[in-house]
Motif scaffolding. Structure first.
Motif, short mmCIF file in Angstrom:
data_model
loop_
_atom_site.label_atom_id
_atom_site.label_comp_id
_atom_site.label_asym_id
_atom_site.label_seq_id
_atom_site.Cartn_x
_atom_site.Cartn_y
_atom_site.Cartn_z
N ARG A 95 0.81 -1.21 0.00
CA ARG A 95 0.00 0.00 0.00
C ARG A 95 0.84 1.27 0.00
O ARG A 95 0.45 2.28 -0.55
CB ARG A 95 -0.94 0.01 1.20
CG ARG A 95 -2.03 -1.01 1.04
CD ARG A 95 -3.09 -0.90 2.08
NE ARG A 95 -4.05 -1.98 1.94
CZ ARG A 95 -4.88 -2.35 2.90
NH1 ARG A 95 -4.87 -1.75 4.06
NH2 ARG A 95 -5.73 -3.33 2.68
N GLU A 96 1.98 1.19 0.60
CA GLU A 96 2.89 2.33 0.60
C GLU A 96 3.26 2.70 -0.83
O GLU A 96 3.33 3.87 -1.20
CB GLU A 96 4.14 1.98 1.42
CG GLU A 96 4.87 3.14 2.05
CD GLU A 96 4.00 3.95 2.99
OE1 GLU A 96 3.17 3.37 3.71
OE2 GLU A 96 4.16 5.19 2.98
N ALA A 97 3.48 1.66 -1.64
CA ALA A 97 3.88 1.91 -3.02
C ALA A 97 2.76 2.58 -3.81
O ALA A 97 3.02 3.27 -4.81
CB ALA A 97 4.26 0.59 -3.69
N ASP B 223 -20.69 0.58 -4.15
CA ASP B 223 -19.97 0.65 -5.43
C ASP B 223 -19.13 -0.62 -5.62
O ASP B 223 -19.20 -1.29 -6.66
CB ASP B 223 -19.07 1.89 -5.40
CG ASP B 223 -18.47 2.22 -6.76
OD1 ASP B 223 -18.34 3.41 -7.09
OD2 ASP B 223 -18.13 1.27 -7.49
N LEU B 224 -18.36 -0.93 -4.61
CA LEU B 224 -17.50 -2.10 -4.72
C LEU B 224 -18.32 -3.39 -4.74
O LEU B 224 -17.95 -4.37 -5.39
CB LEU B 224 -16.49 -2.13 -3.56
CG LEU B 224 -15.48 -0.98 -3.57
CD1 LEU B 224 -14.40 -1.21 -2.52
CD2 LEU B 224 -14.83 -0.84 -4.95
N LEU B 225 -19.44 -3.39 -4.01
CA LEU B 225 -20.32 -4.56 -4.03
C LEU B 225 -20.86 -4.77 -5.43
O LEU B 225 -20.96 -5.91 -5.92
CB LEU B 225 -21.46 -4.37 -3.04
CG LEU B 225 -22.46 -5.53 -2.95
CD1 LEU B 225 -21.76 -6.82 -2.52
CD2 LEU B 225 -23.60 -5.20 -2.00
N ARG C 231 -11.78 10.50 -1.23
CA ARG C 231 -13.19 10.41 -1.58
C ARG C 231 -14.08 10.96 -0.46
O ARG C 231 -15.08 11.61 -0.69
CB ARG C 231 -13.53 8.95 -1.86
CG ARG C 231 -14.95 8.71 -2.30
CD ARG C 231 -15.20 9.22 -3.70
NE ARG C 231 -16.58 8.99 -4.09
CZ ARG C 231 -17.01 7.85 -4.66
NH1 ARG C 231 -16.16 6.90 -4.95
NH2 ARG C 231 -18.27 7.70 -4.96
N LEU C 232 -13.67 10.64 0.75
CA LEU C 232 -14.48 11.07 1.89
C LEU C 232 -14.45 12.57 2.07
O LEU C 232 -15.43 13.18 2.48
CB LEU C 232 -13.96 10.40 3.17
CG LEU C 232 -14.72 9.20 3.69
CD1 LEU C 232 -14.26 8.92 5.11
CD2 LEU C 232 -16.21 9.46 3.67
N THR C 233 -13.30 13.12 1.81
CA THR C 233 -13.11 14.53 2.11
C THR C 233 -14.08 15.43 1.39
O THR C 233 -14.68 16.32 1.99
CB THR C 233 -11.68 14.96 1.74
OG1 THR C 233 -10.77 14.16 2.49
CG2 THR C 233 -11.47 16.42 2.04
N GLN D 218 -7.67 -2.85 -2.49
CA GLN D 218 -6.37 -2.21 -2.34
C GLN D 218 -6.44 -0.77 -2.84
O GLN D 218 -5.89 0.14 -2.21
CB GLN D 218 -5.28 -2.98 -3.11
CG GLN D 218 -5.14 -4.44 -2.72
CD GLN D 218 -5.08 -4.65 -1.23
OE1 GLN D 218 -4.28 -4.05 -0.54
NE2 GLN D 218 -5.96 -5.50 -0.71
N ILE D 219 -7.12 -0.59 -3.96
CA ILE D 219 -7.27 0.76 -4.50
C ILE D 219 -8.09 1.60 -3.54
O ILE D 219 -7.75 2.76 -3.23
CB ILE D 219 -7.93 0.73 -5.90
CG1 ILE D 219 -6.97 0.11 -6.92
CG2 ILE D 219 -8.35 2.13 -6.33
CD1 ILE D 219 -7.52 0.00 -8.32
N ARG D 220 -9.13 0.99 -3.03
CA ARG D 220 -10.04 1.71 -2.14
C ARG D 220 -9.32 2.23 -0.90
O ARG D 220 -9.53 3.34 -0.44
CB ARG D 220 -11.19 0.79 -1.75
CG ARG D 220 -12.13 1.36 -0.71
CD ARG D 220 -12.27 0.39 0.47
NE ARG D 220 -13.32 0.86 1.37
CZ ARG D 220 -14.49 0.26 1.51
NH1 ARG D 220 -14.79 -0.81 0.84
NH2 ARG D 220 -15.37 0.78 2.32
#
Lengths: 241, 241
Positions: B90-92, B150-152, B185-187, B176-178
DNA sequence: CGGATTAAGTTGTAGGATGATATGTATCAC
DNA sequence: GTGATACATATCATCCTACAACTTAATCCG
């Protein structure tokens, strides 16, 4: 009452076996998301192993995002979407249905990989792809080394896409398939099939040299379908599931 | 001399941190395939942790096929092809370049998933896809719940392919993208973008209802490209790498 | 010199102890 | 009666010690 893991199989370390057992419980629905695992001590008693062994097993499952452990409370099963890793159950691949599906996934990935590679490859990519091709069509074609070269050919193509994720995914899928059909290939390499296989690789390579994504995709697709066929696996058509 | 993992970061358990450290050493080439790891006692001394902690870390790496341990000799780094799991750092993903590539992989998987789903779906699949669609376009569209829906939606489409591997891989990549764009997205959910997003999902759904693989594939591809764009990620074209 | 035995090194497992965290219950103060 | 605090209990997290099992190297003996 102490099972001592007698019924669990394999000759692996105890933590690995405990982790595999719990993993199966989770995957089979025996333990649903949100469910609480027995305490470490209870698992220790149940399997007749030390608590250290249990903790090592739990550490593995935590790393996979299968469970979360909360100090003072216990360990809980997480939802599948929380997984931190993809694994493929090799045991499940003994079922032809599953092998078909994995080949289908491989076909999706590799067809696109070939197309991207045709569009993006440099000379250094072609060189390494050719080297792998030469190796798999040379003296080693009747030996296990040809399988290594075969998979290297595919990995080098994926590398030419410039997308390391594509490379990682394809490499992983190919290796899982390879481990499941390893014995069959070694037992009786048929002369004609090997030559056909090499021929298909040559056609893929030529499309890459030509920088023709559509041709590369088509050649790769034909190859994966053919490769699956050669190990007795029919890829599902679009209409079949 | 005792680092006590002060420079390793994160607030996770010690075994997890040791495993992460060793994993980075391996991935970065600091420890090459075939290389022998320091003994458990040496690692214990080096990190200032008990041997149990080291063993738990090593158990994780073994489970991933990153290393193999041999009793009486030591632990050795395995070649990347031996991996037993796919993980995404995830860091990458904070690097836009990597995010672009992961989106590209996602596009490959999801476009084909949509096509297969259009060909294979039954009414029950359409029902659950529609339910997810309704949920993401309803009252929750401005909340985090809409991301879940959305992911569902995407997972249900993958389920309709009848290929659990496709489902697993897509689910994993999406999550992983999420997790990497979660905050953005939340902001500030922009009104227009949310409506456009829903519109794209409707078009995918309609193609599924119509049982049109080509239309489903095209709609899904357009959607993934658009979704990436909306979070500031440009998918590489076929000519770019 | 060759084979057998012993020693040293390392992983694998067991068991015990203490620390840290979370939750529930009892008690106290207002 | 309600909220805050203290205490008890359960469970995970880490540490420590010990021995078993395996591998390799060194030593001993014929």
């Amino acid at each position: 009452m102490k099972q001592r893991l007698a019924a669990i199989g394999t000759v692996e370390t105890l933590p690995h076996r405990v982790a595999a057992f719990l993993s199966r419980e989770i995957e089979s629905g025996e333990l649903n998301p949100g469910a609480r695992l027995p305490t470490e001590q209870e698992l220790s008693d149940k399997f007749g192993v030390s608590r250290n062994v249990v903790r090592e097993a739990i550490a593995q499952l935590r790393a996979d995002g299968m469970i979360e452990a909360r100090q003072g409370i216990g360990a809980f099963v997480l939802a599948p979407e929380q997984r931190a890793a993809i694994r493929i159950d090799r045991e499940a691949l003994k079922d032809t249905h599953n092998m078909e599906r994995l080949f289908e996934l491989r076909c999706i990935l590799e067809a696109e990989s070939a197309a991207l590679a045709a569009a993006r490859r440099g000379q250094e990519h072609l060189d390494s792809i050719k080297a792998a091709l030469d190796r798999m069509s040379g003296e080693e074609r009747w030996e296990e080394g040809s399988i290594d070269a075969d998979l290297l050919f595919h990995r080098e193509i994926a590398r030419a896409t410039g997308n390391s994720y594509i490379h990682t995914f394809i490499s992983f899928v190919c290796e899982q398939i390879r481990h499941s059909i390893h014995y069959a290939r070694l037992t009786n390499p048929l002369h004609d099939l090997v030559e056909v296989n090499v021929g298909e690789h040559v056609r893929i390579y030529e499309a890459l040299v030509a920088g023709d994504p559509a041709a590369a995709e088509a050649a790769m697709r034909a190859h994966i379908v053919g490769a699956a066929d050669r190990v007795g696996v029919k890829l599902p058509l679009r209409g079949a599931k």
